[in-house]
Scaffold this motif. Sequence first.
Motif, PDB file in Angstrom:
ATOM      1  N   ILE A  55       0.845  -1.188   0.000  1.00 16.68           N
ATOM      2  CA  ILE A  55       0.000   0.000   0.000  1.00 16.68           C
ATOM      3  C   ILE A  55       0.881   1.238   0.000  1.00 16.68           C
ATOM      4  CG2 ILE A  55      -1.853  -1.207   1.223  1.00 16.68           C
ATOM      5  CD1 ILE A  55      -1.001   0.362   3.745  1.00 16.68           C
ATOM      6  N   HIS A  56       0.255   2.402  -0.312  1.00 12.20           N
ATOM      7  CA  HIS A  56       0.937   3.690  -0.295  1.00 12.20           C
ATOM      8  C   HIS A  56       0.416   4.477   0.917  1.00 12.20           C
ATOM      9  CE1 HIS A  56       2.146   3.600  -4.785  1.00 12.20           C
ATOM     10  NE2 HIS A  56       1.688   2.408  -4.454  1.00 12.20           N
ATOM     11  N   PRO A  57       1.021   4.301   2.073  1.00  7.80           N
ATOM     12  CA  PRO A  57       0.433   4.872   3.298  1.00  7.80           C
ATOM     13  C   PRO A  57       0.447   6.391   3.351  1.00  7.80           C
ATOM     14  CG  PRO A  57       2.611   3.973   3.744  1.00  7.80           C
ATOM     15  CD  PRO A  57       2.265   3.575   2.346  1.00  7.80           C
ATOM     16  N   ILE A  58       1.483   7.020   2.809  1.00 14.89           N
ATOM     17  CA  ILE A  58       1.577   8.484   2.898  1.00 14.89           C
ATOM     18  C   ILE A  58       0.488   9.145   2.062  1.00 14.89           C
ATOM     19  CG2 ILE A  58       3.034  10.484   2.418  1.00 14.89           C
ATOM     20  CD1 ILE A  58       5.449   8.789   3.087  1.00 14.89           C
ATOM     21  N   SER A  59       0.297   8.690   0.826  1.00 19.63           N
ATOM     22  CA  SER A  59      -0.743   9.258  -0.030  1.00 19.63           C
ATOM     23  C   SER A  59      -2.122   9.084   0.591  1.00 19.63           C
ATOM     24  CB  SER A  59      -0.706   8.585  -1.405  1.00 19.63           C
ATOM     25  OG  SER A  59       0.535   8.794  -2.034  1.00 19.63           O
ATOM     26  N   MET A  60      -2.392   7.888   1.115  1.00 17.20           N
ATOM     27  CA  MET A  60      -3.693   7.620   1.709  1.00 17.20           C
ATOM     28  C   MET A  60      -3.904   8.439   2.983  1.00 17.20           C
ATOM     29  SD  MET A  60      -3.676   3.487   1.027  1.00 17.20           S
ATOM     30  CE  MET A  60      -5.142   3.171   1.996  1.00 17.20           C
ATOM     31  N   SER A  70      -9.330   6.892   0.064  1.00 21.60           N
ATOM     32  CA  SER A  70      -8.551   6.482  -1.099  1.00 21.60           C
ATOM     33  C   SER A  70      -7.910   5.125  -0.849  1.00 21.60           C
ATOM     34  CB  SER A  70      -7.461   7.513  -1.425  1.00 21.60           C
ATOM     35  OG  SER A  70      -6.537   7.600  -0.355  1.00 21.60           O
ATOM     36  N   VAL A  71      -7.581   4.469  -1.935  1.00 21.55           N
ATOM     37  CA  VAL A  71      -6.833   3.210  -1.894  1.00 21.55           C
ATOM     38  C   VAL A  71      -5.772   3.276  -2.979  1.00 21.55           C
ATOM     39  CG1 VAL A  71      -6.908   0.711  -2.166  1.00 21.55           C
ATOM     40  CG2 VAL A  71      -8.808   1.887  -1.041  1.00 21.55           C
ATOM     41  N   PHE A  72      -4.518   3.123  -2.595  1.00 22.49           N
ATOM     42  CA  PHE A  72      -3.390   3.085  -3.530  1.00 22.49           C
ATOM     43  C   PHE A  72      -2.633   1.782  -3.292  1.00 22.49           C
ATOM     44  CE2 PHE A  72      -4.328   7.544  -3.324  1.00 22.49           C
ATOM     45  CZ  PHE A  72      -3.977   8.063  -4.561  1.00 22.49           C
ATOM     46  N   LEU A  73      -2.456   0.980  -4.335  1.00 26.38           N
ATOM     47  CA  LEU A  73      -1.773  -0.302  -4.217  1.00 26.38           C
ATOM     48  C   LEU A  73      -0.658  -0.418  -5.246  1.00 26.38           C
ATOM     49  CD1 LEU A  73      -4.792  -2.781  -3.892  1.00 26.38           C
ATOM     50  CD2 LEU A  73      -3.417  -1.834  -2.036  1.00 26.38           C
ATOM     51  N   THR A  74       0.355  -1.200  -4.898  1.00 24.82           N
ATOM     52  CA  THR A  74       1.370  -1.630  -5.852  1.00 24.82           C
ATOM     53  C   THR A  74       1.440  -3.149  -5.793  1.00 24.82           C
ATOM     54  OG1 THR A  74       2.739   0.364  -5.812  1.00 24.82           O
ATOM     55  CG2 THR A  74       3.829  -1.681  -6.410  1.00 24.82           C
ATOM     56  N   LEU A 207       5.854  10.960  -6.550  1.00 19.59           N
ATOM     57  CA  LEU A 207       6.580  10.327  -5.454  1.00 19.59           C
ATOM     58  C   LEU A 207       5.743   9.198  -4.878  1.00 19.59           C
ATOM     59  CD1 LEU A 207       7.886  13.497  -3.553  1.00 19.59           C
ATOM     60  CD2 LEU A 207       9.175  12.049  -5.125  1.00 19.59           C
ATOM     61  N   ASN A 208       6.383   8.073  -4.600  1.00 14.95           N
ATOM     62  CA  ASN A 208       5.672   6.920  -4.051  1.00 14.95           C
ATOM     63  C   ASN A 208       6.507   6.251  -2.966  1.00 14.95           C
ATOM     64  OD1 ASN A 208       3.238   6.487  -5.994  1.00 14.95           O
ATOM     65  ND2 ASN A 208       4.997   6.791  -7.347  1.00 14.95           N
ATOM     66  N   TYR A 209       5.859   6.025  -1.818  1.00 11.82           N
ATOM     67  CA  TYR A 209       6.451   5.209  -0.763  1.00 11.82           C
ATOM     68  C   TYR A 209       5.479   4.075  -0.473  1.00 11.82           C
ATOM     69  CZ  TYR A 209       7.770   3.446   3.783  1.00 11.82           C
ATOM     70  OH  TYR A 209       8.110   2.599   4.804  1.00 11.82           O
ATOM     71  N   THR A 210       5.977   2.844  -0.420  1.00 12.36           N
ATOM     72  CA  THR A 210       5.111   1.685  -0.211  1.00 12.36           C
ATOM     73  C   THR A 210       5.678   0.772   0.863  1.00 12.36           C
ATOM     74  OG1 THR A 210       6.176   0.148  -1.766  1.00 12.36           O
ATOM     75  CG2 THR A 210       4.620   1.741  -2.690  1.00 12.36           C
ATOM     76  N   PHE A 211       4.781   0.029   1.510  1.00 10.46           N
ATOM     77  CA  PHE A 211       5.217  -1.109   2.312  1.00 10.46           C
ATOM     78  C   PHE A 211       4.147  -2.192   2.237  1.00 10.46           C
ATOM     79  CE2 PHE A 211       2.883   1.132   5.695  1.00 10.46           C
ATOM     80  CZ  PHE A 211       2.163   0.089   6.267  1.00 10.46           C
ATOM     81  N   GLY A 212       4.587  -3.447   2.329  1.00 14.15           N
ATOM     82  CA  GLY A 212       3.644  -4.547   2.214  1.00 14.15           C
ATOM     83  C   GLY A 212       4.321  -5.869   2.441  1.00 14.15           C
ATOM     84  N   PHE A 213       3.766  -6.911   1.810  1.00 15.44           N
ATOM     85  CA  PHE A 213       4.225  -8.277   2.034  1.00 15.44           C
ATOM     86  C   PHE A 213       4.448  -8.992   0.703  1.00 15.44           C
ATOM     87  CE2 PHE A 213       2.035  -7.121   5.881  1.00 15.44           C
ATOM     88  CZ  PHE A 213       2.887  -7.579   6.870  1.00 15.44           C
ATOM     89  N   ALA A 214       5.459  -9.865   0.710  1.00 17.62           N
ATOM     90  CA  ALA A 214       5.776 -10.674  -0.453  1.00 17.62           C
ATOM     91  C   ALA A 214       5.343 -12.118  -0.184  1.00 17.62           C
ATOM     92  CB  ALA A 214       7.275 -10.619  -0.742  1.00 17.62           C
ATOM     93  N   PHE A 215       4.906 -12.810  -1.235  1.00 23.05           N
ATOM     94  CA  PHE A 215       4.398 -14.169  -1.095  1.00 23.05           C
ATOM     95  C   PHE A 215       5.096 -15.111  -2.071  1.00 23.05           C
ATOM     96  CE2 PHE A 215       1.094 -11.160  -0.020  1.00 23.05           C
ATOM     97  CZ  PHE A 215       0.617 -11.613   1.193  1.00 23.05           C
TER      98      PHE A 215
END
Length: 215
Positions: A55-60, A70-74, A207-215
């Motif tokens: 997700i893009h926590p800063i934008s949201m 809003s919802v922003f995903l990568t 600009l994009n900052y993201t954090f999440g999980f890999a599977f």
Amino acid sequence: MIKKILSVSMLAIAFATAQVADDPYAYTSGAQEQDTPVMNINHTENDEPLFAVSIHPISMFILSLIDIPSVFLTIEGNLASHVSLITRPYLIWADFSDGDEDLDVFLFGISEGLRFYFNEGHRGLYLAGHFNYDRVSLEYTYDGNSRDNISAHANGFGFGFYLGHKFRSGHFTTSFDIGYVYSHYSASGKAEDDIDKVATVGSGYDLNYTFGFAF
């Protein structure tokens, strides 16, 4: 005497034959054979995931401060050791009311791109190219005079180039990138008395900052 010699010889031959039949490569010097571990020199441990969702926590968070959900995903799918397919969907919607006025805004967008990593394992510095599509809808209503009501829609197409860095530890992943984006928008607005079409182009930084999980 000859019979005894023949008997001993037959027993020795039978014993030797039994040893060979059990293991034709057995070492029979009398010393205990050491176990030799089997090693595959071509096998390497690979912890590379198939895809990651972030997700893009800063934008949201920034949009939430002005009451805009809003919802922003990568979404990243790995294609090769250095290359991945990037999909970035995003949604923005809002409803503003002030007395007899009401404004509804809806935005759907998606960005598709390829990301190239300089290091294996989909970590570290990367370059990416993206194609973007946006669909914006705006509905304005005024209870005092319906002739002032407006319905507007816009479609936007563009492309951008990004430079970024990704960190991954286990299943946790985070990334930051900056890009330069060019866009072309074609909009149409409809009021009760007229229809107006507008086309515009623009460019800017993303600009994009993201954090999440890999599977």
